[in-house]
Design a protein around this motif. Structure first.
Motif, mmCIF file in Angstrom:
data_model
loop_
_atom_site.group_PDB
_atom_site.id
_atom_site.type_symbol
_atom_site.label_atom_id
_atom_site.label_comp_id
_atom_site.label_asym_id
_atom_site.label_seq_id
_atom_site.Cartn_x
_atom_site.Cartn_y
_atom_site.Cartn_z
ATOM 1 N N ASN A 116 1.155 -1.222 0.108
ATOM 2 C CA ASN A 116 0.137 -0.407 0.172
ATOM 3 C C ASN A 116 0.774 1.115 0.191
ATOM 4 O O ASN A 116 1.693 1.307 0.927
ATOM 5 C CB ASN A 116 -0.989 -0.082 1.185
ATOM 6 N N LEU A 117 0.634 1.577 -1.553
ATOM 7 C CA LEU A 117 1.793 2.874 -0.948
ATOM 8 C C LEU A 117 1.212 4.081 -0.981
ATOM 9 O O LEU A 117 2.310 5.129 -0.551
ATOM 10 C CB LEU A 117 2.284 3.395 -2.980
ATOM 11 N N ARG A 121 6.252 5.678 3.760
ATOM 12 C CA ARG A 121 7.624 6.276 3.865
ATOM 13 C C ARG A 121 8.583 5.684 3.212
ATOM 14 O O ARG A 121 8.439 4.266 3.266
ATOM 15 C CB ARG A 121 8.427 6.947 5.048
ATOM 16 N N ILE A 122 9.663 5.706 1.953
ATOM 17 C CA ILE A 122 10.196 4.580 1.258
ATOM 18 C C ILE A 122 11.715 5.820 1.131
ATOM 19 O O ILE A 122 11.833 6.821 1.652
ATOM 20 C CB ILE A 122 9.518 4.752 -0.262
ATOM 21 N N LEU A 123 12.739 4.657 1.315
ATOM 22 C CA LEU A 123 13.980 4.641 1.668
ATOM 23 C C LEU A 123 14.893 4.561 0.059
ATOM 24 O O LEU A 123 14.769 3.139 -0.662
ATOM 25 C CB LEU A 123 14.503 3.937 2.349
ATOM 26 N N VAL A 143 3.034 8.017 -1.533
ATOM 27 C CA VAL A 143 3.393 8.126 -1.139
ATOM 28 C C VAL A 143 3.693 9.290 -0.529
ATOM 29 O O VAL A 143 3.791 10.407 -0.660
ATOM 30 C CB VAL A 143 5.480 7.740 -2.322
ATOM 31 N N SER A 144 4.444 9.140 0.854
ATOM 32 C CA SER A 144 4.348 10.565 1.861
ATOM 33 C C SER A 144 5.606 11.177 2.072
ATOM 34 O O SER A 144 5.408 12.603 1.988
ATOM 35 C CB SER A 144 3.534 9.992 3.115
ATOM 36 N N GLN A 145 6.361 9.753 1.720
ATOM 37 C CA GLN A 145 7.994 10.610 1.281
ATOM 38 C C GLN A 145 9.023 9.221 0.909
ATOM 39 O O GLN A 145 8.558 8.544 0.808
ATOM 40 C CB GLN A 145 8.925 10.723 3.011
ATOM 41 N N VAL A 146 9.819 10.029 0.230
ATOM 42 C CA VAL A 146 11.097 9.155 -0.235
ATOM 43 C C VAL A 146 12.152 10.175 -0.365
ATOM 44 O O VAL A 146 12.789 11.432 -0.056
ATOM 45 C CB VAL A 146 11.002 9.687 -2.319
ATOM 46 N N ASP A 164 8.980 18.668 -4.897
ATOM 47 C CA ASP A 164 8.881 19.066 -3.924
ATOM 48 C C ASP A 164 9.041 18.987 -2.391
ATOM 49 O O ASP A 164 9.825 17.647 -2.939
ATOM 50 C CB ASP A 164 6.627 19.664 -3.404
ATOM 51 N N SER A 165 8.649 19.002 -1.434
ATOM 52 C CA SER A 165 9.149 18.657 0.228
ATOM 53 C C SER A 165 9.260 16.987 0.428
ATOM 54 O O SER A 165 10.079 17.175 1.427
ATOM 55 C CB SER A 165 8.753 20.080 1.059
ATOM 56 N N ARG A 166 8.545 16.857 -0.361
ATOM 57 C CA ARG A 166 8.189 15.036 0.228
ATOM 58 C C ARG A 166 9.208 14.235 -0.328
ATOM 59 O O ARG A 166 9.980 13.165 -0.116
ATOM 60 C CB ARG A 166 6.915 14.531 -1.132
ATOM 61 N N VAL A 167 10.120 14.821 -1.263
ATOM 62 C CA VAL A 167 11.834 14.083 -1.264
ATOM 63 C C VAL A 167 12.860 15.167 -1.044
ATOM 64 O O VAL A 167 12.649 16.116 -1.009
ATOM 65 C CB VAL A 167 12.021 14.293 -3.147
#
Length: 271
Positions: A116-117, A121-123, A143-146, A164-167
């Protein structure tokens, strides 16, 4: 018969002819698909020759994805974000369009695996073309953050600047200490049977460790991830088939089922 191909150098290892032949049979489409070894300094000439001989569209792999981007008359938004094209097709007026199906291929494979994406939060490890092509589709999937980590942070920051700031970009030693349900290896370390040099603690809460590369045996990253406590480890063979399915849909308007083709590919690798 409509003619398609994949261009690359080297190209002998490509699974694309097998994959697209399987798709064509499954979807009852009459087409041919071949692998073309293009000279490193003459990709455009090879493409034009293919078109002159009746080529309808193509996939493009290393090292020509950036050249394909420059060659297209127009490119999709996801190709713009990737800075690379891996799929060529013509519109009704004969203009050449470029797209990039790598990212949506990854997303579709992750969803196939039950990930479930949404708000995930992804590394993401590595800041080459493989990473650049998947960040946008991952964000589009919710995805909330990469956290984009690379051995040289400057390359990671260069990619992050397009989003944007999610990355969040950083070096391997500066990865934030927080849970990462999904860790994706997009580095080239697997080519030398190595793994990215990151601390094992980053995988303590990982549900899936995903390696974009693939081999007959688990990759070094997959084996190491298992030792660090990642619950599941998967290679990138599913992404390969899923991105091909997206290209097939662009060309033929039909979405093939990747599951049976993936099964056959795994059987081939095991031989």
């Amino acid at each position: 018969m409509d003619r398609y191909a994949v261009f690359g150098n080297p190209i002998g290892q490509s699974k694309s002819p097998f994959i697209h032949t399987q798709f064509a049979e499954q979807c009852q489409q009459q087409l041919s698909y071949e692998a073309i070894l293009a000279p490193v300094d003459a990709f455009a000439d090879s493409w034009q020759t293919f078109v002159a001989q009746g080529g309808c569209g193509a996939n493009v792999t290393a090292p020509f994805k950036q050249q394909a981007y420059q060659l297209a008359d127009s490119v999709s938004e996801r190709a713009k974000l990737a800075g690379a094209v891996n799929t060529f097709y013509f519109d009704e007026s004969g203009k050449l369009h470029g797209d990039n199906t790598d990212g949506i291929g990854l997303v579709n494979d992750l969803q196939r695996l039950g990930i479930n994406l949404n708000a995930c939060r992804i590394l993401l490890l590595g800041a080459g073309g493989a990473s650049r092509g998947v960040v946008g589709p991952l964000l589009d999937a919710g995805v909330s953050q990469v956290v984009l980590a690379n051995r040289t942070p400057e390359k990671a920051h260069s990619i992050a600047a397009s989003f944007d700031s999610r990355v969040l970009a950083c070096g391997f030693a500066q990865i934030p200490h927080q849970p990462y349900p999904l860790v994706i290896n997009a580095t080239s370390s697997g080519l030398s049977h190595q793994r990215p040099d990151i601390a094992g603690e980053h995988l303590q809460h990982t549900e899936l460790a995903y390696d974009m590369s693939y081999a007959a045996q688990p990759t070094a990253f997959m084996s190491w991830s298992k030792q660090q406590g990642a619950k599941q480890q998967v290679d990138g063979l599913g992404m390969l088939v899923a991105q091909a399915a997206e290209a097939f849909y662009i060309w033929r308007g039909k979405k093939p089922d990747i599951a049976p083709v993936l099964t056959r590919l795994k059987q081939q690798l095991a031989i």
